[in-house]
Scaffold this motif. Structure first.
Motif, PDB file in Angstrom:
ATOM      1  N   LEU A   1       0.858  -1.183   0.000  1.00  0.00           N
ATOM      2  CA  LEU A   1       0.000   0.000   0.000  1.00  0.00           C
ATOM      3  C   LEU A   1       0.893   1.232   0.000  1.00  0.00           C
ATOM      4  O   LEU A   1       1.828   1.318   0.800  1.00  0.00           O
ATOM      5  N   ARG A   2       0.630   2.144  -0.905  1.00  0.00           N
ATOM      6  CA  ARG A   2       1.390   3.395  -0.938  1.00  0.00           C
ATOM      7  C   ARG A   2       0.510   4.538  -0.434  1.00  0.00           C
ATOM      8  O   ARG A   2      -0.712   4.430  -0.404  1.00  0.00           O
ATOM      9  N   GLY A   3       1.138   5.667  -0.106  1.00  0.00           N
ATOM     10  CA  GLY A   3       0.391   6.843   0.317  1.00  0.00           C
ATOM     11  C   GLY A   3       1.359   7.775   1.018  1.00  0.00           C
ATOM     12  O   GLY A   3       2.148   7.341   1.853  1.00  0.00           O
TER      13      GLY A   3
ATOM     14  N   PHE B   1       3.991  12.624   4.126  1.00  0.00           N
ATOM     15  CA  PHE B   1       4.749  13.859   3.887  1.00  0.00           C
ATOM     16  C   PHE B   1       4.805  14.019   2.375  1.00  0.00           C
ATOM     17  O   PHE B   1       5.358  13.173   1.681  1.00  0.00           O
ATOM     18  N   LYS B   2       4.215  15.087   1.855  1.00  0.00           N
ATOM     19  CA  LYS B   2       4.124  15.265   0.405  1.00  0.00           C
ATOM     20  C   LYS B   2       4.972  16.440  -0.058  1.00  0.00           C
ATOM     21  O   LYS B   2       4.779  17.550   0.424  1.00  0.00           O
ATOM     22  N   PRO B   3       5.877  16.202  -1.010  1.00  0.00           N
ATOM     23  CA  PRO B   3       6.591  17.348  -1.599  1.00  0.00           C
ATOM     24  C   PRO B   3       5.636  18.012  -2.592  1.00  0.00           C
ATOM     25  O   PRO B   3       5.076  17.348  -3.447  1.00  0.00           O
TER      26      PRO B   3
ATOM     27  N   GLY C   1      11.548  10.398  -3.394  1.00  0.00           N
ATOM     28  CA  GLY C   1      10.791  11.023  -4.471  1.00  0.00           C
ATOM     29  C   GLY C   1      11.702  11.508  -5.586  1.00  0.00           C
ATOM     30  O   GLY C   1      12.904  11.709  -5.381  1.00  0.00           O
ATOM     31  N   ALA C   2      11.096  11.704  -6.761  1.00  0.00           N
ATOM     32  CA  ALA C   2      11.855  12.153  -7.925  1.00  0.00           C
ATOM     33  C   ALA C   2      12.617  13.442  -7.620  1.00  0.00           C
ATOM     34  O   ALA C   2      13.761  13.619  -8.044  1.00  0.00           O
ATOM     35  N   ARG C   3      11.972  14.323  -6.853  1.00  0.00           N
ATOM     36  CA  ARG C   3      12.604  15.611  -6.545  1.00  0.00           C
ATOM     37  C   ARG C   3      13.770  15.490  -5.579  1.00  0.00           C
ATOM     38  O   ARG C   3      14.527  16.444  -5.396  1.00  0.00           O
ATOM     39  N   SER C   4      13.881  14.336  -4.941  1.00  0.00           N
ATOM     40  CA  SER C   4      14.947  14.143  -3.940  1.00  0.00           C
ATOM     41  C   SER C   4      16.048  13.204  -4.410  1.00  0.00           C
ATOM     42  O   SER C   4      16.949  12.904  -3.638  1.00  0.00           O
TER      43      SER C   4
ATOM     44  N   GLU D   1      10.882   3.889 -12.295  1.00  0.00           N
ATOM     45  CA  GLU D   1      10.787   4.813 -13.433  1.00  0.00           C
ATOM     46  C   GLU D   1       9.426   5.497 -13.367  1.00  0.00           C
ATOM     47  O   GLU D   1       8.392   4.824 -13.370  1.00  0.00           O
ATOM     48  N   ARG D   2       9.410   6.822 -13.322  1.00  0.00           N
ATOM     49  CA  ARG D   2       8.167   7.575 -13.168  1.00  0.00           C
ATOM     50  C   ARG D   2       8.037   8.698 -14.192  1.00  0.00           C
ATOM     51  O   ARG D   2       7.234   9.606 -14.018  1.00  0.00           O
ATOM     52  N   GLY D   3       8.845   8.589 -15.263  1.00  0.00           N
ATOM     53  CA  GLY D   3       8.727   9.592 -16.319  1.00  0.00           C
ATOM     54  C   GLY D   3       9.730  10.707 -16.152  1.00  0.00           C
ATOM     55  O   GLY D   3      10.084  11.095 -15.036  1.00  0.00           O
TER      56      GLY D   3
END
Ligand code: PEP
Ligand code: MN
Length: 339
Positions: free
Chosen positions: A125-127, A130-132, A184-187, A236-238
């Motif tokens: 389960l994902r979720g 803490f959201k960037p 996350g991609a941003r990190s 891989e998330r684009g």
């Protein structure tokens, strides 16, 4: 040279060895050696990846010299898979489904999402607790209380938990409840964050930065493993594309490369990759065909109410359809094992 070099035994016919190698998908060029010594063969970079021991077993091959790798720990986990809570990802294990909302919005929402994920055959389960977020005014998660809701919902349905770590100060709290820590991609290149996350000693799902090259991605994995992560699952998330009809450009070639050339556990996220729910099923099929070891998708019990990433959230019906894809694959694999 950053190429593999094959040394031949004295008296070996280079052209015969080259023909055998070509049959295995290795293209080579001869390289002159000192006088009296047999020539060596330089393997062209886009040749198939054949195990060193298999090459050493060939007649006429004396030695195989590998170029030094910048990411030895990542290389060492090749073809082995990574234990991610209740499931193994990669290394020949059946593909897994990871599903859940973008953000954990309430106790009720995450329970409903866990029920749907379980019913669709997901194992994790994902979720985000803490959201960037691009804007400082957008919903950025409920933080620690959401971690508890996420764990309880997952436990109620026998699921593992994967959730993002955005800050070094939250690593311990998240590692205490999650089975897999998400970068996350941003990190992806926040190196001190990678070090802190690796230090928790848990498996990590490492998203590819939207402008990151493959070698940079592998090196980010090396940072995590060097810091103590028990395994790295690449996701891989684009990457940034040229057209806004899709949110990013889902790079399935990168997924195939990670799997078939680097032997790494690879999960594909068509939700962030496209930003639109109508493309998630076809791209999940394509990702599995390309060799993905898992699919990560966003799903919401009531997508219209989603506080982040609503347009890409799968409603219950589509999540079930996606899950059925895995069912079909599992029964195909079962039949082919019986045959
Ligand atoms: C996410 O998985 O919710 C997320 C923020 O993804 P990414 O880092 O790939 O944008
Ligand atoms: Mn999201």
């Amino acid at each position: 040279v950053s190429a593999r070099i094959i040394r031949l035994t004295a008296g070996a016919a280079a052209s015969e060895v080259q023909a055998t190698l070509q049959g295995l998908g290795l293209w080579t060029q001869t390289m002159a050696s000192s006088i009296g010594e047999p020539p060596a063969l330089v393997v062209a970079p886009h040749s198939c990846r054949v195990d060193r021991n298999a090459l050493l077993a060939l007649t006429g091959v004396a030695d195989v010299l590998e170029p030094p790798s910048a990411h030895p720990r990542v290389d060492a986990q090749a073809n082995r898979g990574v234990q991610a809570g209740p499931v193994r990802i990669g290394g020949g294990a059946p593909a897994v489904l990871i599903a859940g909302p973008c953000g954990v919005e309430s106790e009720e929402q995450i329970h409903a999402a866990a029920a749907l994920s379980r019913a669709a055959g997901a194992s994790l389960l994902r979720g985000g607790a803490f959201k960037p977020r691009t804007s400082p005014y957008s919903f950025s998660g409920h933080g620690r209380p959401a971690l508890r809701w996420l764990r309880e919902a997952a436990d109620a349905y026998g699921l593992g938990v994967v959730t993002e770590v955005t800050s070094e100060t939250e690593v311990d709290a998240i590692a205490a409840v999650a089975d897999v820590l998400q970068v996350g991609a941003r990190s992806m290149q926040a190196f001190s964050l990678l070090k802190a996350i690796g230090g928790a000693g848990k498996p990590v799902l490492l998203k590819r930065g939207m402008a990151a090259g493959i070698e940079e991605w592998l090196l980010a994995g090396e940072h995590l493993l060097a810091a103590g992560a028990s395994g790295v699952i690449f996701c891989e998330r684009g990457v940034s594309g040229t057209d806004s009809s899709t949110r990013y450009l889902l790079d399935l070639a990168a997924a195939a490369l990670m799997k078939h050339v680097h032997g790494q556990p690879i999960v594909v996220d068509p939700s962030h990759g496209t930003g639109r729910r109508d493309l998630i099923l076809p791209l999940s099929r394509a990702a599995l065909a390309a060799g993905a070891d898992g699919i990560l998708v966003e799903a919401h019990p009531d997508a219209r109410q989603a506080r982040s990433d609503g347009p890409q959230a799968l409603p219950p019906g589509l999540l079930r359809e996606l899950g059925a894809l895995f069912e079909t694959r599992r029964s195909d694999e079962y039949r082919s094992r019986q045959a």
